[in-house]
Design an enzyme around this catalytic site. Structure first.
Site, short mmCIF file in Angstrom:
data_model
loop_
_atom_site.label_atom_id
_atom_site.label_comp_id
_atom_site.label_asym_id
_atom_site.label_seq_id
_atom_site.Cartn_x
_atom_site.Cartn_y
_atom_site.Cartn_z
N PRO A 136 36.54 23.00 -41.37
CA PRO A 136 37.98 23.13 -41.66
C PRO A 136 38.56 24.47 -41.20
CG PRO A 136 36.86 22.15 -43.54
CD PRO A 136 35.78 22.53 -42.55
N GLY A 139 37.27 26.30 -35.81
CA GLY A 139 37.47 25.34 -34.71
C GLY A 139 37.11 26.01 -33.40
N GLU A 370 36.26 19.25 -27.86
CA GLU A 370 35.18 19.97 -27.16
C GLU A 370 35.67 21.24 -26.47
OE1 GLU A 370 32.14 17.64 -25.28
OE2 GLU A 370 32.45 16.02 -26.71
C1 LIG Z 1 39.89 13.22 -32.63
C2 LIG Z 1 39.02 14.43 -32.71
C3 LIG Z 1 37.64 14.30 -32.64
C4 LIG Z 1 36.82 15.42 -32.77
N1 LIG Z 1 35.45 15.25 -32.75
C5 LIG Z 1 34.65 16.32 -33.04
C6 LIG Z 1 33.24 16.13 -33.20
O1 LIG Z 1 32.71 15.02 -33.05
N2 LIG Z 1 32.48 17.21 -33.55
C7 LIG Z 1 33.02 18.46 -33.73
O2 LIG Z 1 32.27 19.39 -34.03
N3 LIG Z 1 34.37 18.66 -33.57
C8 LIG Z 1 35.18 17.63 -33.24
N4 LIG Z 1 36.54 17.81 -33.11
C9 LIG Z 1 37.11 19.14 -33.33
C10 LIG Z 1 37.64 19.80 -32.07
O3 LIG Z 1 36.57 20.23 -31.27
C11 LIG Z 1 38.56 20.94 -32.53
O4 LIG Z 1 39.74 20.33 -33.02
C12 LIG Z 1 38.88 21.91 -31.42
O5 LIG Z 1 37.74 22.65 -31.05
C13 LIG Z 1 39.98 22.89 -31.82
O6 LIG Z 1 39.74 23.46 -33.07
P1 LIG Z 1 40.91 23.44 -34.18
O7 LIG Z 1 41.42 22.06 -34.27
O8 LIG Z 1 40.37 24.07 -35.40
O9 LIG Z 1 42.08 24.32 -33.57
P2 LIG Z 1 42.21 25.92 -33.62
O10 LIG Z 1 40.95 26.56 -33.16
O11 LIG Z 1 42.76 26.33 -34.93
O12 LIG Z 1 43.31 26.15 -32.50
C14 LIG Z 1 44.69 25.93 -32.72
C15 LIG Z 1 45.44 26.31 -31.44
O13 LIG Z 1 45.19 27.71 -31.14
C16 LIG Z 1 44.68 27.80 -29.82
N5 LIG Z 1 43.74 28.94 -29.78
C17 LIG Z 1 42.73 29.23 -30.66
N6 LIG Z 1 42.10 30.34 -30.28
C18 LIG Z 1 42.69 30.76 -29.13
C19 LIG Z 1 42.48 31.87 -28.24
N7 LIG Z 1 41.51 32.78 -28.46
N8 LIG Z 1 43.31 32.00 -27.18
C20 LIG Z 1 44.29 31.10 -26.94
N9 LIG Z 1 44.53 30.02 -27.75
C21 LIG Z 1 43.74 29.86 -28.81
C22 LIG Z 1 43.99 26.48 -29.54
O14 LIG Z 1 43.87 26.24 -28.15
C23 LIG Z 1 44.95 25.52 -30.22
O15 LIG Z 1 46.03 25.25 -29.36
C24 LIG Z 1 37.39 16.71 -32.93
C25 LIG Z 1 38.79 16.84 -32.97
C26 LIG Z 1 39.59 15.73 -32.88
C27 LIG Z 1 41.10 15.91 -32.96
#
Ligand SMILES: Cc1cc2nc3c(=O)[nH]c(=O)nc-3n(C[C@H](O)[C@H](O)[C@H](O)COP(=O)(O)OP(=O)(O)OC[C@H]3O[C@@H](n4cnc5c(N)ncnc54)[C@H](O)[C@@H]3O)c2cc1C
Length: 390
Positions: A136, A139, A370
């Protein structure tokens, strides 16, 4: 949906065997997967039986060694299989890619005993896998994960919450990254956790914009006991294992994106040839012809890019930068092509009577999973300019 079956893509495949394989996949996709895609994505039904069928057909372990039940196919072939599956239904193509990601750690870093004990069932025994990195509050900054594994004699006790897990609650095994040491990437270890482990529960799946047939759920680990024999690699090696899987997995996402884009172009083209305005098929108008030409060009460029990266991997060369580029380019192309496909269909494109609105919603998730496309740009820039110094 238009009744016209899409024309086969003109593919470059290395062997007769791989050409037969693609023909088989295409037949399964057109007969078993595509016809139910719209209805089941609407109702949110997960097609578990399709994954069983794919496992029986040897399609769930394609890029892995034959010794453990894999298909021993080069990555360039495996990715084109994914593309065909995703063109029929993203829930299936992406599901196979995630399953493959979940097998990557054990296949690459497990001991021979572990591989012999688990891989045959994972690669071709009907089991379905999931990959648990995200949480949570962690990411993009995946190395900050807090799910803990604490040693207890010959076992580990895992406690914490994983988020966004594709196949969460329906998978037979989970590759789980957990903290066993200090803060940061070096304190993380990988484990292979059975789906029915005591103390492991899945939350109600997320209500998503698209890919509604693919369950995405939080997983709660409440003191889940896992024997040390299920630890993958060394203690503290987990983040390296996770990133290696993601390099390969990103190519899977790129291939799925091109499948979704190709499906959208096929629909748009069939519609444009059929629909008449001003006394002519709308495909006669240069405004649409140029749009279709740009869509097709992006697809071909994306396919060439992911195949170039796959061929580097197949040759045993570094491909991390190219995988990030392929994921970035192909998923952005899919977003652009599916959006244009809705435009080609006009008002009809905005309804659920045609698949292009679904394809547009599905394309969006590929820019996020990913590693978001911002993260891919960071990876590419680090390869070019080295680590940030600020
Ligand atoms: C349908 C779905 C299936 C998924 N399946 C899996 C799975 O099977 N296993 C698993 O482990 N995960 C899974 N995920 C998770 C997915 O990998 C994450 O959602 C993704 O890595 C982004 O993390 P977050 O959603 O916490 O966004 P955040 O990391 O909070 O990012 C929010 C925004 O900030 C931007 N951001 C963050 N840091 C930076 C930076 N340093 N510079 C510029 N921009 C930045 C991001 O690009 C994004 O636009 C899944 C997600 C979805 C929606």
């Amino acid at each position: 949906m238009t009744d016209r079956a899409p024309q086969p893509v003109d593919r470059q495949l290395p062997t007769e065997e791989s050409r037969d394989l693609l023909a088989l996949v295409r037949e399964i996709a057109q007969r078993e997967i595509r016809p139910k895609a719209a209805e089941e994505e609407d109702s949110g039904r997960f097609p578990r039986e399709v994954f069983t069928l794919l496992s029986e057909a040897g399609l769930l372990g394609l890029p892995y060694p034959g010794e453990f039940g894999g298909g021993e196919q080069p990555y360039e072939v495996y990715l084109q299989v994914l593309e065909e599956l995703a063109a029929a239904r993203l829930t299936v193509g992406l599901g196979v890619s995630v399953h493959s990601l979940a097998c990557h750690g054990l296949a690459g870093y497990g001991t021979k005993e572990q591989q012999g004990a688990h891989l045959p069932a994972m690669l071709g025994g009907g089991l379905l896998g999931a990959y648990c990195l995200s949480e949570p509050a962690s990411g993009s900054d995946a190395a900050s994960l807090t799910t803990k594994a604490v040693r207890d004699g010959d076992d580990w006790i895992i406690t914490g919450t994983k988020a966004w897990i594709t196949h969460g609650g329906v998978a037979d095994f989970y590759t789980v990254l957990a903290r066993t040491g200090a803060q940061g990437p070096k304190g993380i270890t990988a484990f292979l956790v059975p789906g029915d482990a005591e103390g492991l529960t899945a939350a109600v799946p997320e209500k998503k914009m698209g890919m509604k047939g693919s369950p995405t759920a939080q997983l709660h680990f409440d003191g889940v006991r896992v024997p040390d024999a299920r630890r993958i690699g060394e203690e503290g090696q987990g983040f390296t294992i996770a990133l290696a899987a993601l390099d390969a997995g990103r190519l899977g996402i790129a291939a799925c994106a091109i499948g979704v884009a190709q499906a959208a172009l096929d629909e748009a083209l069939a519609y444009a040839l059929d629909r008449k305005q001003f006394g002519h098929p709308i495909a006669d108008f240069q405004g649409l012809r140029f749009m279709l030409a740009d869509m097709a060009t992006k697809i071909e460029a994306g396919r060439a890019l992911y195949l170039a990266a796959a061929r580097l991997r197949d040759a045993g060369k570094p491909f991390s930068r190219q995988a990030a580029m392929a994921k970035l380019f192909c998923t952005d192309a899919a977003m652009s092509v599916t959006t244009d496909a809705v435009q080609v269909l006009g008002g009809y494109g905005y309804t659920a009577d045609f698949p292009v609105e679904r394809l547009m919603r599905e394309a969006k998730v590929l820019q996020i999973v990913e590693g978001t496309n911002q993260i891919q740009r960071m990876v590419i820039a680090r390869h070019l300019a080295g680590p940030e110094t600020r």
